[in-house]
Design a protein around this motif. Structure first.
Motif, PDB file in Angstrom:
ATOM      1  N   SER A   4       0.806  -1.247   0.022  1.00 61.93           N
ATOM      2  CA  SER A   4      -0.011   0.097   0.083  1.00 61.93           C
ATOM      3  C   SER A   4       0.857   1.186  -0.061  1.00 61.93           C
ATOM      4  N   LEU A   5       0.566   2.025  -0.791  1.00 60.61           N
ATOM      5  CA  LEU A   5       1.236   3.476  -1.066  1.00 60.61           C
ATOM      6  C   LEU A   5       1.016   4.399   0.256  1.00 60.61           C
ATOM      7  N   ASP A   6      -0.017   4.226   1.138  1.00 58.77           N
ATOM      8  CA  ASP A   6      -0.325   4.803   2.314  1.00 58.77           C
ATOM      9  C   ASP A   6       0.931   4.385   3.445  1.00 58.77           C
ATOM     10  N   GLN A   7       1.643   3.356   2.986  1.00 59.33           N
ATOM     11  CA  GLN A   7       2.754   3.011   4.037  1.00 59.33           C
ATOM     12  C   GLN A   7       3.966   3.766   3.651  1.00 59.33           C
ATOM     13  N   ASN A   8       4.003   4.469   2.586  1.00 61.90           N
ATOM     14  CA  ASN A   8       5.162   5.214   2.204  1.00 61.90           C
ATOM     15  C   ASN A   8       5.732   5.838   3.153  1.00 61.90           C
ATOM     16  N   PRO A   9       5.196   6.760   3.967  1.00 62.39           N
ATOM     17  CA  PRO A   9       5.922   7.627   5.031  1.00 62.39           C
ATOM     18  C   PRO A   9       6.715   6.433   6.249  1.00 62.39           C
ATOM     19  N   ILE A  10       6.212   5.172   6.320  1.00 60.30           N
ATOM     20  CA  ILE A  10       7.103   4.321   7.099  1.00 60.30           C
ATOM     21  C   ILE A  10       8.370   3.868   6.367  1.00 60.30           C
ATOM     22  N   PHE A  11       8.027   3.459   5.307  1.00 60.32           N
ATOM     23  CA  PHE A  11       9.472   3.149   4.305  1.00 60.32           C
ATOM     24  C   PHE A  11      10.320   4.240   4.212  1.00 60.32           C
ATOM     25  N   LEU A  12       9.746   5.322   4.287  1.00 59.73           N
ATOM     26  CA  LEU A  12      10.607   6.632   4.199  1.00 59.73           C
ATOM     27  C   LEU A  12      11.483   6.806   5.633  1.00 59.73           C
ATOM     28  N   SER A  13      10.695   6.773   6.768  1.00 58.75           N
ATOM     29  CA  SER A  13      11.229   6.729   7.983  1.00 58.75           C
ATOM     30  C   SER A  13      12.275   5.906   8.166  1.00 58.75           C
ATOM     31  N   VAL A  14      12.218   4.567   7.587  1.00 58.05           N
ATOM     32  CA  VAL A  14      12.849   3.408   7.547  1.00 58.05           C
ATOM     33  C   VAL A  14      14.327   3.676   6.885  1.00 58.05           C
ATOM     34  N   ALA A  15      14.016   4.268   5.741  1.00 63.36           N
ATOM     35  CA  ALA A  15      15.514   4.636   4.833  1.00 63.36           C
ATOM     36  C   ALA A  15      16.274   5.960   5.442  1.00 63.36           C
ATOM     37  N   ARG A  16      15.349   6.845   6.128  1.00 68.60           N
ATOM     38  CA  ARG A  16      16.107   8.057   6.597  1.00 68.60           C
ATOM     39  C   ARG A  16      16.925   7.420   7.929  1.00 68.60           C
ATOM     40  N   GLU A  17      16.268   6.363   8.582  1.00 69.91           N
ATOM     41  CA  GLU A  17      16.933   5.885   9.805  1.00 69.91           C
ATOM     42  C   GLU A  17      18.234   5.118   9.194  1.00 69.91           C
ATOM     43  N   ILE A  18      18.087   4.538   8.380  1.00 69.28           N
ATOM     44  CA  ILE A  18      19.313   3.860   7.875  1.00 69.28           C
ATOM     45  C   ILE A  18      20.496   4.694   7.247  1.00 69.28           C
ATOM     46  N   GLN A  19      20.093   6.014   6.497  1.00 70.88           N
ATOM     47  CA  GLN A  19      20.920   6.726   6.089  1.00 70.88           C
ATOM     48  C   GLN A  19      21.646   7.546   7.218  1.00 70.88           C
ATOM     49  N   GLY A  20      20.999   7.697   8.264  1.00 70.33           N
ATOM     50  CA  GLY A  20      21.495   8.488   9.502  1.00 70.33           C
ATOM     51  C   GLY A  20      22.132   7.569  10.296  1.00 70.33           C
ATOM     52  N   ALA A  21      22.637   6.278   9.861  1.00 70.26           N
ATOM     53  CA  ALA A  21      23.393   5.286  10.345  1.00 70.26           C
ATOM     54  C   ALA A  21      22.729   4.902  11.895  1.00 70.26           C
TER      55      ALA A  21
END
Length: 202
Positions: A4-21
């Motif tokens: 679901s596209l409405d879960q994209n905010p969670i996917f983005l927050s996971v990506a940001r957490e990984i990017q932030g080490a």
């Protein structure tokens, strides 16, 4: 893999957490908000394996990690119950000799508790490894800072990352299959333990 596209905010927050080490624990914490249909686990693994190495998307990989996390949490609950029953039977037999049924139950519980702990360890190693590899992917991604809720669904891993992550997903699939087998067995053992405990206390 349909997500679901409405879960994209969670996917983005996971990506940001990984990017932030972020630590593996922090990444998994962010991931815990994701809703995955765990009845389609086998299909999810098959679907991503059938994709070309240029079409492994970030969301599908992350959804598989969440799938395993859900299974682990479910089995973890049964594991705690099994540990409690084992302790209870031990207490019941502390001042007397255990009968044959109690001895057999304790040994079987021990065997399955050890199997679960071994699977948890394999799961932990896979979690650490996949966060490490996705971190490397983001480090090499020139447009990482441009990620948004609207374009996270089109983020594909590089063939190099796929080559590294593929074997890790095989470990996750092993965990998934093992969790699927362990959960019902533990449920039966817990019910048997309850009968034995009730009989011993009666």
């Amino acid at each position: 893999m349909s997500t679901s596209l409405d879960q994209n905010p969670i996917f983005l927050s996971v990506a940001r957490e990984i990017q932030g080490a972020g630590s593996t624990g922090r990444v998994l914490e962010k991931l815990s908000g994701l809703q995955v249909d765990d009845s389609k686990g086998g299909e999810m693994f098959l679907e991503i394996r059938n994709k070309k190495d240029t079409a492994w998307d970030f969301r599908s990989v992350v959804a598989l990690v969440r799938l395993i996390q859900q299974y682990r949490q479910s089995v973890g609950h049964s594991y705690e119950e099994a540990m409690a029953r084992y302790s209870k039977v031990n207490n019941l037999t502390a001042k007397r000799k255990a009968n044959e049924e109690e001895v057999r139950l304790k040994q079987t519980l021990t065997d399955y508790i050890l199997k679960i702990e071994s699977n948890f360890e394999k799961n932990d190693r896979a979690d650490e490894s996949i966060v490490k590899e996705i971190t490397r992917f983001f480090d090499s991604l020139e447009s990482a800072e441009k990620l948004s809720e609207s374009n996270i669904s089109s983020l594909n891993l590089s063939p190099k990352s796929v080559a590294q992550i593929g074997p890790i997903l095989e470990k996750y699939e092993e965990c998934y299959q093992e969790y699927s087998k362990l959960k019902p067995v533990l449920g039966r053992l817990i019910r048997i333990a309850d009968y034995i405990i009730e009989d011993a206390e009666g």
